[in-house]
Write an enzyme that holds these catalytic residues in place. Structure first.
Site, PDB file in Angstrom:
ATOM      1  N   LYS A   1       0.849  -1.183   0.000  1.00  0.00           N
ATOM      2  CA  LYS A   1       0.000   0.000   0.000  1.00  0.00           C
ATOM      3  C   LYS A   1       0.888   1.238   0.000  1.00  0.00           C
ATOM      4  O   LYS A   1       1.845   1.320   0.758  1.00  0.00           O
ATOM      5  CB  LYS A   1      -0.905  -0.017   1.237  1.00  0.00           C
TER       6      LYS A   1
ATOM      7  N   GLU B   1     -18.820  -6.227  11.357  1.00  0.00           N
ATOM      8  CA  GLU B   1     -19.719  -5.532  12.270  1.00  0.00           C
ATOM      9  C   GLU B   1     -20.697  -6.487  12.955  1.00  0.00           C
ATOM     10  O   GLU B   1     -21.019  -6.308  14.136  1.00  0.00           O
ATOM     11  CB  GLU B   1     -20.502  -4.458  11.500  1.00  0.00           C
TER      12      GLU B   1
ATOM     13  N   ARG C   1     -24.875  -2.880   8.754  1.00  0.00           N
ATOM     14  CA  ARG C   1     -24.508  -4.259   8.439  1.00  0.00           C
ATOM     15  C   ARG C   1     -24.706  -5.198   9.632  1.00  0.00           C
ATOM     16  O   ARG C   1     -24.739  -6.417   9.453  1.00  0.00           O
ATOM     17  CB  ARG C   1     -23.046  -4.294   7.987  1.00  0.00           C
TER      18      ARG C   1
END
Length: 782
Positions: free
Chosen positions: A391, A477, A505
């Site tokens: 990244k 979640e 969610r």
């Protein structure tokens, strides 16, 4: 069976000397068809930010100033067609399946397919610099986009997009994709009002195959597209590619999709972009240490690429063909499990995928031919291509940052230093985190839970103080909510800290595992309301609606930073059932505004609000913040003001729209000497302060409620109570709820979004003036 024992013996010897994967210097062994001796090819990565795109130096630069190429000829070449009117994709987009017959004019990526590998490397270099120069001026998601430059170039080179579908998950890494697909000239508007989205968006381009913003959806979408293409256009090539990160793949939906795809044997390619950045930022101290919040990430990081083993497999497969079919089948099983032991592929293969990797995601020399082979494979078995990437790749300031410069403001490309706004008031997120630290210091049962967002929710601050009481579960979640419920059964006091939009969610778990069992789980919903530049996928517009229907749930919304402190203390003491505290993205108001506008005269003029520690408030009790005529030194002595009920109006605010309500009240009274305005802060939606509502209904001819939520929230609860209480029966009370409109509000500055939503002070004033017949305003239908 001798050959089987030989295979296992060789495998045991190989695994003791396997080479670990090293992205900066990938070593590949190939077996020449005309020779049994393996030939070693060492491919050194180019220096991504060097002006010479063909450079193969592997030494890292120590300079602190970075500059890009003087020109970008290949990027100019591959994006030149976007200036054509025929490629105004947003103007002619239609949500229809794309086939070769109805897509003749879409050739934005055709030039890329003609480039050679050296040209693709140069294009990648130019594209990386284009992203840096663009995002440095606008801010946005930088590190994730830099990490997939080579992958994006390779995908558009190999596949026939947009007929071949590329689904980006979670799509914040889509900047290079957007530049290559007709939106280079509009990158200056990304995440801005009336600009292009920071995520993939179907109505923006044919090339955005699937909209995203929440994670773990790409594999399901790709499977659905694969099935659709197979049924609708069985004669056409079926390539659907899901690009999913090692953070997004921690979500349970990704495993549900892989299980389904393997069972149904749908042709699709899943590319696992493994960069070791599961949470934001990775490195937050927690009960699991400071590594990525995922056992899967730890698993994949240990996967070995043993070229000796790969060569051994090639030889063994060749030898195996000399044996009878039943022996070949046994060898095939041995190969599968041996490959799993060395490379880790067995996990994915047990789900029904053919596993390839890991592969250096920045090495175009190998990535392109691998993708070509996957594209041309006749197999209908789903494939998982495992890429190891960095990244922020190619930009040292991003590579060295703890969050890999995931989300940035404007910055200096030469140094990576971000432009910092003038020091202002602390964010509401930091106020929450520091208040939770205060209460946790007094109560060892308090724990904090986050779902891969420690930085965004303040759990990174809490984790530095209480690492053993901080739990980052990854992008999960549902799991976070039910885990908190389990903790509550054992006497802990869990604070589940999740963005409002992401709590959607976990709603079933809130209903089934928390509320039905009346467990004292504290749900902290950050980013409730309009969030600014991330747009509709991240607005917290619905939590009051979906939470407000649940029996026994206490729902609070602070109006300012002091009230936020009070409500965290209140939640910590509330052990009789579950609770919600919701607050928006933003900063505190500071002592001057709290004293002069809010009337908090208990604060000293030079007091540091951060040193105010808060205290519990009474459950279900709101407050009058401003009486008719104002408060304190600002209060007027006009005895005629509001002398009759007809001239008295009230604003009942829930949350941080209290600031705009107070401004509106001052403006109204200043412009209308006979009008008296009362402003109340409800504090609680559940339980609703019915005594306060009755008082306002009895004393005023108009009540306007104001909130940062869609229809069905606080205002509807007030209306429901007033109707059942008979307050509307006599026709002498007008009530208007002011809520977010029934539309999707696109990216832009928060103030402009509230302007569009009609929830700023001038809109509140206008609503009250119309209801008191002091001004004529158009009806909704007009």
């Amino acid at each position: 069976m001798i050959h089987t024992h030989v295979l296992w013996l060789c495998l045991c010897l190989i695994t003791k000397s396997s080479h670990a994967f090293v992205p900066s210097q990938a070593i590949f062994l190939t077996l020449s068809p005309s020779s049994s001796r393996p030939t070693t090819t060492t491919i050194l990565n180019e220096t991504p930010l060097g002006n010479d795109a063909s450079s193969t130096t592997t030494t890292t630069t120590t300079t602190t100033s970075y500059s890009g190429p003087a020109s970008k000829p290949l990027l100019d070449k591959v994006t030149q067609s976007e200036s054509s009117p025929s490629h105004d994709l947003s103007a002619k987009y239609q949500p229809l399946p794309l086939t070769a017959s109805n897509i003749k004019s879409l050739d934005l990526t055709s030039t890329i397919s003609t480039l050679t590998i050296p040209e693709l490397k140069q294009l990648s270099n130019e594209l990386r610099w284009e992203i840096l120069e663009s995002v440095s001026k606008t801010g946005g998601h930088l590190g994730s986009s830099l990490g997939v430059v080579e992958l994006t170039v390779a995908l558009h080179h190999v596949f026939n997009t947009p007929i071949d579908k590329i689904i980006w998950d979670v799509a914040h890494q889509c900047y290079p994709h957007k530049i290559l697909t007709g939106r280079r000239s509009r990158m200056h508007s990304i995440r801005q009002q009336d600009g292009i989205s920071g995520f993939c968006k179907r109505k923006e381009s044919y090339y955005d195959a699937f909209g995203a913003g929440h994670s773990s959806t790409s594999i399901s979408a790709a499977q659905g597209m694969s099935i659709g293409k197979q049924i609708v256009s069985p004669q056409e090539k079926n390539n659907c590619i899901a690009v999913i990160g090692d953070g997004a793949i921690t979500g349970g939906m990704a495993y549900e999709a892989m299980n389904s795809a393997g069972y149904l044997k749908n042709r699709m390619i899943v590319i696992l972009n493994d960069n070791g950045q599961v949470s934001l930022p990775t490195g937050t101290m927690s009960a699991g240490g400071n590594g990525p919040a995922s056992s899967l990430s730890a698993y994949t990081s240990k996967i070995l690429v043993s070229r000796k083993f790969q060569t051994f497999r090639d030889v063994a497969k060749g030898v195996s063909k000399l044996f009878p079919e039943n022996i070949q089948e046994m060898n095939k099983k041995i190969d599968e499990y041996a490959r799993g032991m060395v490379s880790g592929g067995t996990f994915f293969e047990e789900l029904g995928f053919y596993y390839v990797g890991p592969v250096d995601g920045h090495d175009l020399d190998n990535l392109v031919p691998i993708l070509e082979k996957l594209r041309d494979s006749p197999s209908n078995k789903p494939i998982l291509l495992h890429l190891k990437t960095n990244k922020g790749h190619g930009y040292p300031p991003a590579e060295n940052a703890s969050d890999k410069m995931h989300g940035v403001g404007k910055f200096d490309v030469a140094t990576g230093v971000q432009v910092k706004p003038a020091k202002g008031e602390p964010s509401l997120t930091s106020v929450f985190a520091n208040t939770l630290i205060d209460v946790a210091a007094e109560d060892r049962k308090i724990v904090g839970i986050t779902a891969a967002m420690p930085g965004g929710t303040g759990m990174d601050i809490f984790g530095r103080r209480f690492p053993k009481r901080t739990f980052d579960v990854g992008i999960a979640e549902q799991h976070a909510v039910t885990m908190a419920a389990g903790m509550a059964t054992e006497g802990l006091k869990p604070f589940v800290c999740i963005y409002s939009t992401f709590m959607q969610r976990g709603y079933d778990q809130v209903v089934h595992d928390v509320c039905i069992q009346n467990l004292p789980v504290r749900m902290i919903l950050d980013r409730a309301g309009l969030v600014g530049n991330d747009g509709p996928t991240h607005h917290g517009s619905f939590d009051l609606t979906y939470m407000g229907t649940l029996p026994g749930l206490t729902i609070m919304a602070p109006s300012d930073e002091l009230e936020l402190q009070n409500m965290i203390h209140t939640a910590a003491k509330l052990d009789s059932g579950p609770s919600v505290v919701r607050f928006p993205r933003g900063v505190g108001y500071g002592v001057d505004k709290l004293r002069n506008l809010f009337g908090y005269d208990f604060l000293a003029e030079d007091e540091d609000v951060g040193h105010h520690h808060g205290a519990p408030v009474e459950i279900g009790k709101g407050r009058i913040v401003r009486k008719v005529g104002g408060h304190g030194q600002k209060q007027t002595k006009n005895t005629a003001r509001g002398d009759t009920k007809k001239n008295r109006v009230a604003i009942l605010s829930f949350g941080t729209r209290l600031h705009e309500s107070l401004v509106a009240a001052d403006d109204l009274e200043k412009a209308n000497p006979n009008l008296g305005v009362t402003v109340a802060d409800a504090r609680f939606m559940k339980p609703l302060d019915i005594d306060l509502v009755r008082e306002l209904a009895s004393n005023n001819s108009v009540i306007v409620t104001c909130e940062e939520n869609a229809i069905g929230g606080f205002g509807d609860h007030v209306l429901h109570f007033l109707a059942l209480d008979g307050a509307l029966d006599n026709g002498d009370l007008k009530v208007r709820p002011m809520v977010l409109p029934d539309s999707w509000i696109e990216a832009g500055p928060q103030f402009e979004q509230y302007e569009q939503a009609g929830l700023n002070a001038k809109h509140i004033s206008r609503t009250l003036l119309r209801l008191t017949n002091l001004v004529t305003a158009p009806l909704l239908s007009e």
